[in-house]
Design a protein around this motif. Structure first.
Motif, short mmCIF file in Angstrom:
data_model
loop_
_atom_site.label_atom_id
_atom_site.label_comp_id
_atom_site.label_asym_id
_atom_site.label_seq_id
_atom_site.Cartn_x
_atom_site.Cartn_y
_atom_site.Cartn_z
N GLU A 224 26.21 42.51 43.41
CA GLU A 224 27.43 42.34 42.64
C GLU A 224 27.97 40.92 42.72
N LEU A 225 27.72 40.22 43.83
CA LEU A 225 28.17 38.83 43.93
C LEU A 225 27.34 37.91 43.04
N VAL A 226 26.04 38.17 42.97
CA VAL A 226 25.19 37.41 42.05
C VAL A 226 25.65 37.66 40.62
N GLN A 227 25.93 38.93 40.31
CA GLN A 227 26.39 39.27 38.97
C GLN A 227 27.67 38.52 38.61
N LYS A 228 28.61 38.48 39.53
CA LYS A 228 29.88 37.83 39.26
C LYS A 228 29.70 36.32 39.07
#
Length: 285
Positions: A224-228
């Motif tokens: 989710e951090l990569v996505q953000k």
């Protein structure tokens, strides 16, 4: 509005000696995000920068891409606690006229804990189809960063964590230039919330995409951090701990530079090494 920290009585045991003392804890409260009056998500967060958190969450979900698409964000007056007081734990986001409101289905209605954010195949598909600013994957990309600059970021992040100094219980996300200048830092019980607050503030200030910035996070680098980072147009994500396999897969797919185990002069580069000024003599075992 809720406080960032709270005091609690604790029994302290040190070398067999028992004493009673107050302790400072980081606050954790639920926040409901509504879109056009309809419930969208609930996240456990540290109160503060709530509007930025909501805006950043909607950037990561592909709903918002610029400040012009946002009409306003307000606390819901009807969300009352004891005695009719506002809890400041429900925010409603209104989009600007003409901006389509996405269909809010059960698939999008999510609950996020303080330890992890959105995950799963639906989110991966969303990144593939709704990223507004594809990352430059050319080896000649103008974004270049020295490994020595990256090595200095964890200490700079830690030094800027004011609430962590008092509680020891907060994650942080910080935005740096490629020269290592600190641009912004946010703290929260959840890494994903801290990132949303960073991205939301950038959206409110008309700074998206963050195409010349480095995002540094405490802890691990999850999907989710990569996505953000990708959804905000950030080309480099660095973390002090390990990435997950899905985080690496998404970084490779989108062209994000992903650095993990960033500690001292040591680091692992999992994807996007073309943005690092590496020695030509670097070995490839």
């Amino acid at each position: 509005m809720g406080r960032v920290t709270e005091r609690r009585r604790v029994i302290r045991i040190r070398d067999g000696a028992v004493s009673t003392r107050p302790d400072t804890l980081v606050a954790e409260e639920p926040m409901e995000i509504r879109l056009g009056g309809k419930p969208l998500a609930i996240t456990m967060r540290t109160p503060g920068d709530d509007f930025a958190l909501a805006a950043g969450f909607l950037v990561s979900e592909g709903v918002l891409a610029s400040a012009a698409e946002l009409a306003n964000i307000v606390y819901c007056a009807g969300a009352t606690g004891e005695g009719g007081s506002n809890t400041y734990n429900v925010v409603d986001v209104r989009l600007a006229d003409g901006v389509p409101v996405p269909d809010i289905t059960l698939e999008r209605n999510v609950y996020t804990t303080s330890s992890c954010g959105l995950c799963g195949k639906a989110s991966l598909d969303a990144v593939r189809t709704t990223a507004h600013w594809p990352l430059d994957t050319s080896p000649d990309t103008p974004v270049r960063i020295e490994p020595a600059t990256l090595s200095a970021l964890p200490d700079r992040l830690r030094a800027a964590q004011r609430v962590f100094e008092r509680t020891g219980g907060l994650h942080a996300a910080a935005l740096f230039t490629t020269d290592g200048e600190l641009l912004d830092i946010r703290e929260d019980v959840g890494r994903h919330n801290a990132v949303d607050k960073i991205v939301g503030r950038a959206l409110q200030q008309g700074q998206l995409p963050l195409s010349s910035c480095v995002l540094m996070v405490s802890g691990r680098a999850s999907f989710e951090l990569v996505q953000k980072a990708v959804m905000a147009g950030i080309p480099v994500l660095a973390a002090v701990s390990a990435p997950s396999s899905l985080a690496v897969d998404l970084a490779v797919e989108t062209g994000l530079t992903l650095v993990g185990f960033l500690r001292g002069t040591s680091m692992n580069v999992y994807a996007g090494e073309h943005r690092l000024a590496l020695s030509a003599a670097a070995s490839t075992d």
